[in-house]
Design an enzyme around this catalytic site. Structure first.
Site, PDB file in Angstrom:
ATOM      1  N   GLU A 111      41.650   9.702  46.621  1.00 39.60           N
ATOM      2  CA  GLU A 111      40.845   8.488  46.814  1.00 39.60           C
ATOM      3  C   GLU A 111      41.191   7.744  48.100  1.00 39.60           C
ATOM      4  OE1 GLU A 111      38.733   6.179  46.334  1.00 39.60           O
ATOM      5  OE2 GLU A 111      37.757   6.797  44.505  1.00 39.60           O
ATOM      6  N   ASP A 112      40.185   7.140  48.721  1.00 33.94           N
ATOM      7  CA  ASP A 112      40.470   6.302  49.897  1.00 33.94           C
ATOM      8  C   ASP A 112      40.221   4.823  49.618  1.00 33.94           C
ATOM      9  OD1 ASP A 112      37.628   6.537  49.807  1.00 33.94           O
ATOM     10  OD2 ASP A 112      37.573   5.836  51.886  1.00 33.94           O
ATOM     11  N   LYS A 115      33.820   2.002  39.874  1.00 34.31           N
ATOM     12  CA  LYS A 115      35.265   1.861  40.051  1.00 34.31           C
ATOM     13  C   LYS A 115      35.555   0.393  40.355  1.00 34.31           C
ATOM     14  CE  LYS A 115      35.194   6.397  42.303  1.00 34.31           C
ATOM     15  NZ  LYS A 115      35.277   7.112  43.576  1.00 34.31           N
ATOM     16  N   SER A 128      32.435  10.553  42.419  1.00 40.78           N
ATOM     17  CA  SER A 128      31.963   9.656  43.485  1.00 40.78           C
ATOM     18  C   SER A 128      31.004   8.607  42.950  1.00 40.78           C
ATOM     19  CB  SER A 128      31.238  10.486  44.550  1.00 40.78           C
ATOM     20  OG  SER A 128      30.491   9.671  45.407  1.00 40.78           O
ATOM     21  N   ALA A 129      31.022   7.431  43.574  1.00 43.08           N
ATOM     22  CA  ALA A 129      30.100   6.359  43.197  1.00 43.08           C
ATOM     23  C   ALA A 129      28.716   6.573  43.791  1.00 43.08           C
ATOM     24  CB  ALA A 129      30.661   5.024  43.693  1.00 43.08           C
ATOM     25  N   SER A 130      28.616   7.503  44.735  1.00 47.07           N
ATOM     26  CA  SER A 130      27.368   7.629  45.490  1.00 47.07           C
ATOM     27  C   SER A 130      26.279   8.374  44.737  1.00 47.07           C
ATOM     28  CB  SER A 130      27.635   8.361  46.806  1.00 47.07           C
ATOM     29  OG  SER A 130      26.415   8.608  47.466  1.00 47.07           O
ATOM     30  N   LYS A 135      33.680  -0.241  51.093  1.00 47.04           N
ATOM     31  CA  LYS A 135      34.148   1.121  50.799  1.00 47.04           C
ATOM     32  C   LYS A 135      34.484   1.279  49.319  1.00 47.04           C
ATOM     33  CE  LYS A 135      35.738   2.509  55.321  1.00 47.04           C
ATOM     34  NZ  LYS A 135      36.863   2.803  56.194  1.00 47.04           N
ATOM     35  N   THR A 193      31.562   9.158  55.807  1.00 43.50           N
ATOM     36  CA  THR A 193      30.193   8.633  55.777  1.00 43.50           C
ATOM     37  C   THR A 193      30.156   7.120  55.951  1.00 43.50           C
ATOM     38  OG1 THR A 193      30.518   8.873  53.431  1.00 43.50           O
ATOM     39  CG2 THR A 193      28.965  10.387  54.444  1.00 43.50           C
ATOM     40  N   ASP A 219      37.191  11.913  45.316  1.00 40.17           N
ATOM     41  CA  ASP A 219      36.178  10.979  45.778  1.00 40.17           C
ATOM     42  C   ASP A 219      35.480  11.670  46.951  1.00 40.17           C
ATOM     43  OD1 ASP A 219      34.889   8.432  46.270  1.00 40.17           O
ATOM     44  OD2 ASP A 219      36.218   8.258  48.008  1.00 40.17           O
ATOM     45  N   LEU A 220      34.314  11.221  47.319  1.00 42.67           N
ATOM     46  CA  LEU A 220      33.568  11.895  48.404  1.00 42.67           C
ATOM     47  C   LEU A 220      33.687  11.130  49.727  1.00 42.67           C
ATOM     48  CD1 LEU A 220      31.408  14.007  49.371  1.00 42.67           C
ATOM     49  CD2 LEU A 220      29.681  12.398  48.544  1.00 42.67           C
ATOM     50  N   ASP A 221      33.058   9.945  49.754  1.00 37.23           N
ATOM     51  CA  ASP A 221      32.995   9.172  50.994  1.00 37.23           C
ATOM     52  C   ASP A 221      34.392   8.727  51.416  1.00 37.23           C
ATOM     53  OD1 ASP A 221      30.144   9.189  51.205  1.00 37.23           O
ATOM     54  OD2 ASP A 221      30.037   7.694  49.620  1.00 37.23           O
TER      55      ASP A 221
HETATM   56  C1  BG6 Z   1      30.813   5.112  47.678  1.00 41.63           C
HETATM   57  C2  BG6 Z   1      30.959   4.485  49.050  1.00 41.63           C
HETATM   58  O1  BG6 Z   1      31.322   6.405  47.693  1.00 41.63           O
HETATM   59  O2  BG6 Z   1      29.439   5.142  47.308  1.00 41.63           O
HETATM   60  C3  BG6 Z   1      30.312   3.097  49.053  1.00 41.63           C
HETATM   61  O3  BG6 Z   1      32.334   4.379  49.380  1.00 41.63           O
HETATM   62  C4  BG6 Z   1      28.865   3.205  48.606  1.00 41.63           C
HETATM   63  O4  BG6 Z   1      30.411   2.537  50.338  1.00 41.63           O
HETATM   64  C5  BG6 Z   1      28.779   3.878  47.240  1.00 41.63           C
HETATM   65  O5  BG6 Z   1      28.276   1.907  48.532  1.00 41.63           O
HETATM   66  C6  BG6 Z   1      27.339   4.069  46.762  1.00 41.63           C
HETATM   67  O6  BG6 Z   1      26.699   4.992  47.602  1.00 41.63           O
HETATM   68  P1  BG6 Z   1      25.159   5.301  47.627  1.00 41.63           P
HETATM   69  O7  BG6 Z   1      25.060   6.528  48.494  1.00 41.63           O
HETATM   70  O8  BG6 Z   1      24.735   5.580  46.225  1.00 41.63           O
HETATM   71  O9  BG6 Z   1      24.472   4.110  48.189  1.00 41.63           O
HETATM   72 MG    MG Z   2      35.656   6.673  49.126  1.00 41.34          MG
END
Ligand code: BG6
Ligand code: MG
Length: 213
Positions: free
Chosen positions: A170-171, A146, A115-117, A46, A18, A10-12
């Site tokens: 993962e966190d 997730k 990562s979800a980001s 998170k 972040t 996972d990233l964040d």
């Molecule tokens: C996850 C974070 O990695 O990404 C969440 O833990 C965040 O807090 C999600 O909402 C989505 O990120 P982004 O950067 O696409 O808004």
């Molecule tokens: Mg995370």
């Protein structure tokens, strides 16, 4: 030597912290909408997708918003967030990350991001972590957040390693659930209170002993 052949990160909250930037960006929106939003409330965001994060934030207020307004709120939050992460550099990599990535490489273990980001690319570029990854799967590649395991399965697939030979770092509780659902080793980075179902728990990646996994 570990029996695992793939490592998915996972990233964040695992590679970089972040959460503070997500918080500042959501907080700005919350203030504008007169919604009280604390750092404790931010814990619930998170690991959760952007859409779901907004849902949680708006549920702390009383007003309903249209689909269009919600879309605008997410764009606005993301603009602020991107401004913060554009300033990031290698100094924001969490303890033990680079050492672990190097060790995995030396042992020929394939490395993926899960990562979800949707901003993962920019963060990896600014922190110069991108070259460690054999595959990058982020919020732009998946449609199910997730605890759905889609992001990890796609990561495993892209590095060509079966799920039961992958370890996941993962966190977030949702991420631990996702990894376990598909038989991956779920390594929690955090506390027993937040991650009671992790197979292994560490405070940070400095504590990982690959030979023990
Ligand atoms: C996850 C974070 O990695 O990404 C969440 O833990 C965040 O807090 C999600 O909402 C989505 O990120 P982004 O950067 O696409 O808004
Ligand atoms: Mg995370």
């Amino acid at each position: 030597m570990t029996e695992y052949l793939g490592a998915i990160f996972d990233l964040d909250g695992v590679l970089v912290d972040t959460a503070k930037y997500h918080y500042l960006a959501w907080k700005q929106l919350a203030d504008q909408l007169n919604i009280s939003f604390s750092e404790e409330d931010n814990e619930r965001l998170k690991g959760v997708s952007r859409v779901k994060s907004l849902e949680i934030l708006l549920s702390l207020g009383e007003k309903d918003y249209t689909e269009n307004e919600r879309k605008q709120f997410m764009e606005q939050k993301n603009e602020v967030y991107v401004r913060y992460i554009s300033q990031m550099d290698e100094t924001e990599i969490l303890p033990g990350v680079v050492e672990l990535l190097k060790q995995l490489k030396r042992q020929n273990i394939k490395i993926a991001l899960g990562s979800a980001s949707k901003n993962a690319g920019l963060i990896l570029k600014n922190t110069k972590l991108q070259n460690y990854f054999d595959a990058i799967v982020d919020g732009n590649d998946v449609s199910k957040a997730k605890p759905n395991p889609e992001v990890f399965l796609l990561g495993a697939n892209r590095i060509g390693i079966p799920a039961n030979k992958c370890m996941v770092f993962e966190d977030a509780k949702a991420g631990i659930e996702a990894a376990k659902q598909v038989g991956m080793l779920a390594i929690g980075v955090g506390t027993i209170k937040n991650l009671p179902n992790a197979d292994i728990l560490v405070n940070n990646l400095e504590e990982i002993k690959l030979s023990k996994l």
